[in-house]
Design an enzyme around this catalytic site. Structure first.
Site, PDB file in Angstrom:
ATOM      1  N   CYS A 168      75.619  15.646  16.717  1.00 20.28           N
ATOM      2  CA  CYS A 168      74.944  15.736  18.019  1.00 20.28           C
ATOM      3  C   CYS A 168      74.542  14.352  18.531  1.00 20.28           C
ATOM      4  O   CYS A 168      73.984  14.229  19.618  1.00 20.28           O
ATOM      5  CB  CYS A 168      73.712  16.629  17.928  1.00 20.28           C
ATOM      6  SG  CYS A 168      74.101  18.293  17.383  1.00 20.28           S
TER       7      CYS A 168
ATOM      8  N   ASP B 241      72.244  12.333  17.273  1.00 24.79           N
ATOM      9  CA  ASP B 241      70.951  11.788  16.857  1.00 24.79           C
ATOM     10  C   ASP B 241      70.411  12.423  15.576  1.00 24.79           C
ATOM     11  O   ASP B 241      70.493  13.630  15.387  1.00 24.79           O
ATOM     12  CB  ASP B 241      69.880  11.800  17.964  1.00 24.79           C
ATOM     13  CG  ASP B 241      70.026  12.956  18.931  1.00 24.79           C
ATOM     14  OD1 ASP B 241      70.479  14.016  18.495  1.00 24.79           O
ATOM     15  OD2 ASP B 241      69.676  12.778  20.117  1.00 24.79           O
TER      16      ASP B 241
ATOM     17  N   CYS C  61      70.252   7.247  20.486  1.00 26.23           N
ATOM     18  CA  CYS C  61      70.185   6.386  21.657  1.00 26.23           C
ATOM     19  C   CYS C  61      68.802   5.730  21.738  1.00 26.23           C
ATOM     20  O   CYS C  61      67.918   6.004  20.920  1.00 26.23           O
ATOM     21  CB  CYS C  61      70.466   7.191  22.916  1.00 26.23           C
ATOM     22  SG  CYS C  61      69.221   8.451  23.231  1.00 26.23           S
TER      23      CYS C  61
ATOM     24  N   CYS D 284      65.366  14.219  23.025  1.00 25.02           N
ATOM     25  CA  CYS D 284      64.936  13.171  22.084  1.00 25.02           C
ATOM     26  C   CYS D 284      63.476  13.385  21.693  1.00 25.02           C
ATOM     27  O   CYS D 284      63.092  13.208  20.528  1.00 25.02           O
ATOM     28  CB  CYS D 284      65.088  11.784  22.704  1.00 25.02           C
ATOM     29  SG  CYS D 284      66.784  11.356  23.108  1.00 25.02           S
TER      30      CYS D 284
END
Lengths: 417, 128
Positions: free
Chosen positions: B37, B39, B63, B106
């Site tokens: 995915c 992360d 990221c 995130c």
């Protein structure tokens, strides 16, 4: 008329700007091209379709010279060149135009999963309109299997569309072999050569190409102009997408933008002369970049075939470092990434996935594209910058830590979200 | 995409990068996300005898927003009790970092990482 003067060493190198390494996205307009274009905006602004005065005649002459220059770089006749707004329009016109013209006879299209979105999306639309489309897979090196292509073409196949050079990974498809197969099986052969023209030798006759899409801004010409090569013998018939005054042999109505046509022509003329020398320079830069990175960074992988590849492209996966995070780390460089985070869909690059690159590796890729104005100093700067950023991010990466500890990342039960 | 100044600050000067000894009884480890995915976050807390989080470390593959989210929560959890830390919401993280909608996941991941680290610590002490 005074010639403009531009310091070529400043192109892609303006003070404070990142070093431009995204030549597959677009290229700067060559100052020599711009020089040729400028008078056609102001002094010689005539409509090239005006037949009754000198303004029109001059513009028409300039457009026809440009048409010859475009034709020359692909071994075509100038009457076979149709100016368009760019490769997206050319691809639309070639595919839709040929499919719709032949729809009462044939209903099948063959293309490849790694094509540009404007080819794939056009095919999707044609599927909705009743055509059936075969999307050929690629091998792990990014190239199609010719036997698979031949098997896919039936007596219902109206057109085969395979790009010359892939925009993400730079691999070169075997156009001559594909052309021979299409000719033998009686299907039209269209190739999107937006990334190929001026980079590799092309000959529409030797390669049995019936339709070829060309872009201006990928070859140091202006944005907003492209061309479609349409074979005359044997004649390729298309339904036009834009109708009106019947310009461009009725294939594409609308007043031609003289300065843009002149720019595309000049860009082709320059590329034709300088291609061999430029390719050697780019090959040197490419090797330098790859060697420089490999010397300091383990676990990096080039995506796509290294031999059948234009020298101005390197697509590299930096294992255990996420691509968008890496792009933030190399903010002194203008590059692009195959990472999901850079796309609206949050899916990693479909091109890398088609190569069989693991999803996790697809997330870690950067595309380096360099070209005419890239210097050795740019590459050396990129090497240092990338090594520093990757090393820094690996120190911060739990996956790198596991890798160093000998843990197989694939053995872990990840909760995908 | 333009990043907020706070995301850039955490990305360029990440707080509390590192690892604690996973096997120690006073350490709780949360590993969330998936490489596929794009992360993965590892968040670790070190808990005092009084039940206060006295140290926190992270490592993140992801990221800039993912790195910033995990960096931020290591700052936030320090000095908190486990119950207080468990109250941290992804919306707080997203707001603090001015994350755009496409990056909300995130902050969700960072919240999951704290909860996973706390759960791991509590599992170790289930029979205390």
């Amino acid at each position: 008329m005074s010639a403009i003067s531009i310091d070529k060493s400043l192109i892609g190198h303006a003070p404070g700007d990142p070093v431009y390494l995204d030549y597959q996205a677009t290229t700067p307009c060559d100052p020599r091209v711009l020089d040729k274009m400028l008078p056609w905006f102001t002094l010689r602004f005539g409509n090239p379709h005006s037949r009754n005065h000198a303004y029109g005649w001059a513009a028409e002459e300039a457009v026809e010279l440009a048409r010859e220059q475009v034709a020359a770089i692909i071994g075509a006749d100038s009457k076979e060149i149709i100016f368009t707004s760019g490769a997206t329009e050319s691809n639309n016109l070639a595919l839709r135009g040929a499919a719709l013209f032949n729809k009462d006879r044939k209903n099948h299209i063959v293309t490849v999963v790694t094509e540009h979105k404007c080819v794939l999306d056009t095919c999707r639309h044609l599927e909705q309109e009743g055509f059936s489309v075969t999307y050929l897979p690629v091998q792990t090196n990014g190239l199609i299997d010719l036997a698979q292509l031949e098997a896919a073409i039936t007596d219902q196949t109206v057109i085969v569309s395979v790009m010359g050079v892939n925009n993400e990974i730079g691999v070169i498809q075997p156009l001559a072999e594909i052309g021979a197969i299409c000719r033998k099986k009686g299907a039209l052969f269209h190739t999107d050569c937006a990334q190929a023209v001026g980079k590799i030798p092309l000959d529409v006759n030797a390669m049995n190409i019936d339709l070829m899409s060309i872009s201006g801004h990928k070859i140091y010409g202006p944005k907003g102009i492209g061309a479609l090569y349409v074979r005359r013998r044997p004649r390729v018939r298309l339904v036009p997408m834009i109708t009106g005054g019947g310009q461009e042999r009725g294939f594409r109505s609308g007043t031609l933008p003289t300065p843009l046509c002149v720019g595309l022509g000049e860009a082709c003329a320059i590329a034709k002369v300088e291609m061999v020398e430029e390719a050697a320079h780019l090959k040197f830069l490419s090797q330098r970049l790859l060697d420089g990175l490999k010397a300091k960074l383990p676990e990096i992988y080039v995506n796509g075939d290294l031999e059948h590849r234009i020298p101005g492209n390197l697509n590299i996966s930096f294992a255990f470092v996420e691509g968008e995070g890496l792009m933030m780390g190399v903010k002194g460089l203008a590059v692009s990434s195959g990472s999901a985070c850079t796309s609206a869909s949050l899916e990693p690059s479909y091109v890398l996935r088609a190569l069989g690159v693991d999803v996790e590796m697809a997330h870690t890729s950067l595309r380096f594209g360099f070209g005419r104005f890239t210097t050795e100093a740019d590459i050396d700067y990129a090497i240092d910058h990338v090594i520093e950023a990757v090393s820094h991010l690996r120190e911060m990466s739990p996956l790198w830590e596991m890798h160093l500890a000998g843990v197989d990342i694939k053995s872990i039960q990840w909760a995908e979200h | 995409m333009a990043y907020s100044e706070k995301v850039l600050d955490h990305y360029e000067h990440p707080r509390n990068v590192g690892s604690l000894a996973t096997d120690e009884t006073d350490v709780g480890t949360g590993l969330v996300g998936a490489p596929a995915c794009g992360d993965v976050m590892k968040l670790q807390i070190k808990v005092s005898a009084e039940g206060i989080i006295e140290d926190a470390k992270f490592k993140t593959f992801g990221c800039g927003s993912a790195i910033a989210s995990s960096s931020l929560v290591t700052e936030w959890v320090k000095g908190k009790t486990l119950d207080e830390a468990a109250q941290i919401k992804n919306t707080d993280i997203a707001q603090e970092l001015a994350l755009p909608p496409v990056k909300i996941h995130c902050s969700v991941l960072a919240e999951d990482a704290i909860k996973a680290a706390i759960a791991d610590y509590r599992k170790k002490h289930a029979h205390d």
